[in-house]
Design a protein around this motif. Structure first.
Motif, PDB file in Angstrom:
ATOM      1  N   VAL A  54      -4.781  31.990  33.544  1.00  0.00           N
ATOM      2  CA  VAL A  54      -3.411  31.337  33.378  1.00  0.00           C
ATOM      3  C   VAL A  54      -3.176  30.520  32.089  1.00  0.00           C
ATOM      4  N   LEU A  55      -4.384  30.236  31.254  1.00  0.00           N
ATOM      5  CA  LEU A  55      -3.942  29.465  30.022  1.00  0.00           C
ATOM      6  C   LEU A  55      -3.301  30.215  29.085  1.00  0.00           C
ATOM      7  N   SER A  56      -3.132  31.634  29.338  1.00  0.00           N
ATOM      8  CA  SER A  56      -2.183  32.365  28.497  1.00  0.00           C
ATOM      9  C   SER A  56      -0.786  32.424  28.991  1.00  0.00           C
ATOM     10  N   LEU A  57      -0.426  31.858  30.201  1.00  0.00           N
ATOM     11  CA  LEU A  57       0.774  31.503  30.759  1.00  0.00           C
ATOM     12  C   LEU A  57       1.609  30.473  30.065  1.00  0.00           C
ATOM     13  N   VAL A  58       0.841  29.414  29.819  1.00  0.00           N
ATOM     14  CA  VAL A  58       1.168  28.201  29.244  1.00  0.00           C
ATOM     15  C   VAL A  58       1.521  28.251  27.736  1.00  0.00           C
ATOM     16  N   ASP A  59       2.951  28.103  27.610  1.00  0.00           N
ATOM     17  CA  ASP A  59       3.310  28.393  26.010  1.00  0.00           C
ATOM     18  C   ASP A  59       4.299  27.156  25.768  1.00  0.00           C
ATOM     19  N   PHE A  60       3.859  25.977  25.277  1.00  0.00           N
ATOM     20  CA  PHE A  60       4.829  24.967  24.994  1.00  0.00           C
ATOM     21  C   PHE A  60       5.691  25.240  23.597  1.00  0.00           C
ATOM     22  N   SER A  61       5.186  26.462  22.986  1.00  0.00           N
ATOM     23  CA  SER A  61       5.932  26.733  21.877  1.00  0.00           C
ATOM     24  C   SER A  61       7.758  27.239  22.174  1.00  0.00           C
ATOM     25  N   ILE A  62       7.833  27.235  23.359  1.00  0.00           N
ATOM     26  CA  ILE A  62       9.189  27.789  23.771  1.00  0.00           C
ATOM     27  C   ILE A  62      10.047  26.654  23.665  1.00  0.00           C
ATOM     28  N   LEU A  63       9.368  25.261  23.775  1.00  0.00           N
ATOM     29  CA  LEU A  63      10.233  24.029  23.634  1.00  0.00           C
ATOM     30  C   LEU A  63      10.598  23.903  22.070  1.00  0.00           C
ATOM     31  N   ARG A  64       9.599  24.185  21.252  1.00  0.00           N
ATOM     32  CA  ARG A  64       9.836  24.120  19.716  1.00  0.00           C
ATOM     33  C   ARG A  64      10.950  25.117  19.391  1.00  0.00           C
ATOM     34  N   LYS A  65      10.679  26.339  19.971  1.00  0.00           N
ATOM     35  CA  LYS A  65      11.727  27.336  19.321  1.00  0.00           C
ATOM     36  C   LYS A  65      13.004  27.108  19.983  1.00  0.00           C
ATOM     37  N   THR A  66      13.098  26.984  21.094  1.00  0.00           N
ATOM     38  CA  THR A  66      14.456  26.540  21.646  1.00  0.00           C
ATOM     39  C   THR A  66      15.280  25.466  21.160  1.00  0.00           C
ATOM     40  N   TRP A  67      14.290  24.298  20.831  1.00  0.00           N
ATOM     41  CA  TRP A  67      15.027  22.999  20.048  1.00  0.00           C
ATOM     42  C   TRP A  67      15.613  23.598  18.906  1.00  0.00           C
ATOM     43  N   ARG A  68      15.010  24.289  17.990  1.00  0.00           N
ATOM     44  CA  ARG A  68      15.617  24.771  16.779  1.00  0.00           C
ATOM     45  C   ARG A  68      16.524  25.681  16.788  1.00  0.00           C
ATOM     46  N   TYR A  69      16.671  26.437  17.837  1.00  0.00           N
ATOM     47  CA  TYR A  69      17.640  27.555  17.829  1.00  0.00           C
ATOM     48  C   TYR A  69      18.976  27.200  18.681  1.00  0.00           C
ATOM     49  N   SER A  70      18.758  26.604  19.862  1.00  0.00           N
ATOM     50  CA  SER A  70      19.827  26.321  20.666  1.00  0.00           C
ATOM     51  C   SER A  70      19.305  24.980  21.648  1.00  0.00           C
ATOM     52  N   PRO A  71      19.967  24.004  21.606  1.00  0.00           N
ATOM     53  CA  PRO A  71      19.642  22.844  22.299  1.00  0.00           C
ATOM     54  C   PRO A  71      20.040  22.814  23.721  1.00  0.00           C
ATOM     55  N   THR A 104       5.101  28.535  32.462  1.00  0.00           N
ATOM     56  CA  THR A 104       4.497  27.740  31.707  1.00  0.00           C
ATOM     57  C   THR A 104       4.030  26.618  32.534  1.00  0.00           C
ATOM     58  N   ALA A 105       5.191  26.002  33.435  1.00  0.00           N
ATOM     59  CA  ALA A 105       4.670  24.859  34.265  1.00  0.00           C
ATOM     60  C   ALA A 105       3.917  25.302  35.444  1.00  0.00           C
ATOM     61  N   SER A 106       4.193  26.600  35.754  1.00  0.00           N
ATOM     62  CA  SER A 106       3.404  26.914  37.110  1.00  0.00           C
ATOM     63  C   SER A 106       2.079  27.320  36.486  1.00  0.00           C
ATOM     64  N   GLY A 107       1.708  27.799  35.258  1.00  0.00           N
ATOM     65  CA  GLY A 107       0.219  27.925  34.601  1.00  0.00           C
ATOM     66  C   GLY A 107      -0.498  26.598  34.718  1.00  0.00           C
ATOM     67  N   ILE A 108       0.265  25.479  34.301  1.00  0.00           N
ATOM     68  CA  ILE A 108      -0.109  24.188  34.384  1.00  0.00           C
ATOM     69  C   ILE A 108      -0.624  23.886  35.810  1.00  0.00           C
ATOM     70  N   LEU A 109       0.207  23.987  36.892  1.00  0.00           N
ATOM     71  CA  LEU A 109       0.017  23.560  38.099  1.00  0.00           C
ATOM     72  C   LEU A 109      -1.201  24.382  38.725  1.00  0.00           C
ATOM     73  N   ILE A 110      -1.091  25.692  38.502  1.00  0.00           N
ATOM     74  CA  ILE A 110      -2.351  26.804  38.863  1.00  0.00           C
ATOM     75  C   ILE A 110      -3.672  26.055  38.415  1.00  0.00           C
ATOM     76  N   ALA A 111      -4.026  26.009  36.955  1.00  0.00           N
ATOM     77  CA  ALA A 111      -5.048  25.532  36.493  1.00  0.00           C
ATOM     78  C   ALA A 111      -5.534  23.985  37.146  1.00  0.00           C
ATOM     79  N   PHE A 112      -4.572  23.147  37.261  1.00  0.00           N
ATOM     80  CA  PHE A 112      -4.742  21.861  37.835  1.00  0.00           C
ATOM     81  C   PHE A 112      -5.470  21.846  39.352  1.00  0.00           C
ATOM     82  N   SER A 113      -4.691  22.863  40.195  1.00  0.00           N
ATOM     83  CA  SER A 113      -5.078  23.138  41.422  1.00  0.00           C
ATOM     84  C   SER A 113      -6.524  23.848  41.553  1.00  0.00           C
TER      85      SER A 113
END
Length: 583
Positions: free
Chosen positions: A388-405, A150-159
């Motif tokens: 690379v927009l398809s690589l960016v998935d911030f939902s992983i933060l919400r999912k992991t927060w709910r499942y495993s801190p 996800t972070a790499s996708g943001i860097l790639i798009a920004f670059s």
């Protein structure tokens, strides 16, 4: 006997060359499907290859070179029948970060370093495959890898915004890129911006509404989806026409320029030991991320056709592909998600589809490169951004927060480190986070005090179920193998429970989930046994698995055990219930 020998020889050959398993039964129907898939993937791969080469800081033709020999090498040695290898966004970005540390762009040294990077990556993967170490990929946390991508996708798009705006910018992380682009904001080329933004909007529209438009023209959803995959080619052709027809080069729009025609030459790059040392760690990092991404795609596609892939053979296949790329003037490659899905959806039956794709790219390298002179770099940048927009998935933060801190924290740290400090620090942080998570979880296994469920012979956690217990009998269940990393945790738990329940006369360790006990854990069990004996408490084991029992028997631990070994926990509880005072 001769037939049996031939069959065994064929199986042995298929283990080393998976293509030998499906080639003898190859049919005309499979050939037709593979040819169709190859045409579709070739059309998609040409602009992608050019774009990812530029993303890696390399001449555009290098992207074509990296899409020929590697495909053929993987077709021979790879175990997936539909995975399509080649340049991908994340590996290209990581390559650019590594190469920028050892050479300047647009130099022979930079290209040499790229070839060496591919060779080192290939050798590392091949060696892991030969040593059957594919299981090591399981130690990388998938949420952490998702955070890095996800972070790499943001860097790639920004670059790529610099090409979109027509400005000069540099940097390996988000703050550097943002500062550099902000400093050059007054140099924005409006023609380049309009061209790139137009391609971005067109590609986004093609992914969404174009399928519905084509379905209204009586095309099936699958056919419409495959046609839409060729949208980048439409963008390429349209912008080439605009750039040549309206002299956009004279208006400051940066073009790809002259691309040499011809096939790559097989060469052995001349390199120094110092350069190998500088690129070895980045090559390993690229290999790890590329392999995890590739194996995830390969498993998903194989499962859809009830096929399976060999993780160790995949290491060999990807290793061979990267070495082929290095020897043919390319850069690191891996299995690409988008092109593999397109290859699968187009009906590819075998890896001959990839061989035909390689031939298509080779023809393009020989005959189509003169037409790419007027291709704007903004077009390729737009292609990368949308991809690379398809690589960016911030939902992983919400999912992991709910499942495993703990998973959430690891993902968040990986994303932040990658954005602030670059991909090399990001992938190092991701690997470290995965290891720390693994060690943390193995050092603190789930341990529960269990009791008898009335009317049954089952024992469950006293915190979750209404169960029967006796103050004189303490039953502890460990839901993990006992190892050096967690044995002390078990010891502390038993002593803590005894301290709060002075009536305890018997301690039963329920071993139903214990698959292994290492030497350190065995020494801890011996210490627990002696401490309990000294306190007048008997130590028992129940539901010990066969391999664990064999190990304990060899060690002599059973001879010194103060209590007994029970076949079931119910037998242990009922036996000791009737004899609470003695062992």
């Amino acid at each position: 006997m001769k037939e049996l020998f031939s069959r065994d020889a064929g199986r042995s050959l298929a283990r080393f060359l998976p293509a030998a398993a499906w080639l003898p039964a190859y049919s005309l129907s499979a050939l037709q499907k593979d040819l169709l898939a190859a045409v579709i993937v070739t059309i998609m791969l040409i602009p992608q290859s050019l774009a990812y080469a530029l993303l890696a800081g390399l001449p555009a033709e290098v992207g074509l070179y990296a899409s020929i020999a590697p495909l053929i090498a993987y077709a021979l040695f790879g175990s997936s029948r539909t995975l399509s290898v080649g340049p991908v966004a994340v590996a290209s970005l990581m390559s650019a970060a590594a190469l920028g540390q050892v050479a300047a762009q647009n130099t022979a040294d930079y290209l040499l370093a790229a070839m060496l990077l591919a060779l080192l990556s290939g050798l590392f993967l091949f060696l892991l495959g030969v040593l059957r170490l594919g299981f090591l990929a399981n130690f990388l946390s998938h949420p952490v890898i998702s955070g890095f991508i996800t972070a790499s996708g943001i860097l790639i798009a920004f670059s790529q915004l610099k090409h979109l705006m027509g400005v000069t910018a540099h940097g390996d992380n988000l703050p550097e890129l943002a500062h550099s682009m902000f400093a050059g904001i007054g140099q924005i080329n409006l023609y380049s911006l309009a061209l790139g933004a137009g391609v971005v909007l067109f590609l986004i529209w093609s992914r969404g509404s174009a399928v519905r438009v084509l379905q209204r023209l009586s095309l099936s959803k699958n056919t419409a989806g495959l046609i839409v995959k060729a949208a980048p080619v439409v963008g390429v052709l349209a912008t080439i026409f605009l750039a040549s027809g309206f002299d956009l080069e004279g208006k400051g729009v940066k073009l790809v320029g002259e691309i040499p025609s011809g096939l790559p030459q097989l060469v052995w790059p001349n390199f120094s030991l110092e350069l190998v040392q500088q690129l070895l760690v980045p090559a390993i990092m690229i290999s790890i991320i590329g392999y995890v991404e590739s194996i995830s795609v390969g498993k998903t596609l194989a499962a859809k056709r009830r096929q399976k892939i060999d993780m160790n053979q995949e290491l060999i296949g990807l290793g061979a592909a990267n070495m082929a790329s290095g020897f043919s003037g390319g850069f690191p490659v891996t299995g690409g998600f988008s092109r593999s899905v397109v290859n699968f959806d187009a009906g590819a039956e075998t890896q001959l589809a990839s061989v035909f794709t390689a031939l298509g790219i080779a023809l393009a390298a020989m005959f189509l490169t003169p037409f790419l002179y007027y291709l704007p770099k903004a077009t390729l940048a737009a292609t990368i951004i949308v991809a690379v927009l398809s690589l960016v998935d911030f939902s992983i933060l919400r999912k992991t927060w709910r499942y495993s801190p703990s998973d959430f924290f690891a993902v968040l740290v990986t994303i932040v480190v990658t954005l602030l400090f670059g991909v090399e620090m990001g992938v190092s942080c991701g690997v470290l986070a995965s290891i720390v998570l693994f060690l943390y979880r193995t050092s603190k296994p789930h341990i529960a005090e269990v009791g008898l469920v009335e009317g049954t012979e089952h024992f469950r956690n006293i915190q979750r179920h209404q169960v029967r217990t006796l103050p004189q009998i303490l039953t502890i269940r460990v839901d993990e193998s006992l190892m050096f990393s967690n044995a002390a945790f078990l010891e502390e738990r038993i002593y803590g429970d005894i301290a709060t329940t002075p009536e305890v006369k018997h301690v039963i360790l329920m071993c139903s989930a214990i698959n292994e006990i290492d030497w350190s854990a065995l020494e801890t069990l011996e210490s627990i046994n002696e401490q309990l004996r000294a306190s007048g408490i008997c130590f028992h084991l129940s539901e010990v698995k066969g391999p664990v029992m064999d190990s304990l028997s060899k060690s002599g631990f059973l001879d010194m055990l103060s209590g007994k070994i029970f076949f079931t926990q119910f037998q242990a509880f009922t036996t000791l219930r009737d004899n609470l005072d003695g062992c």
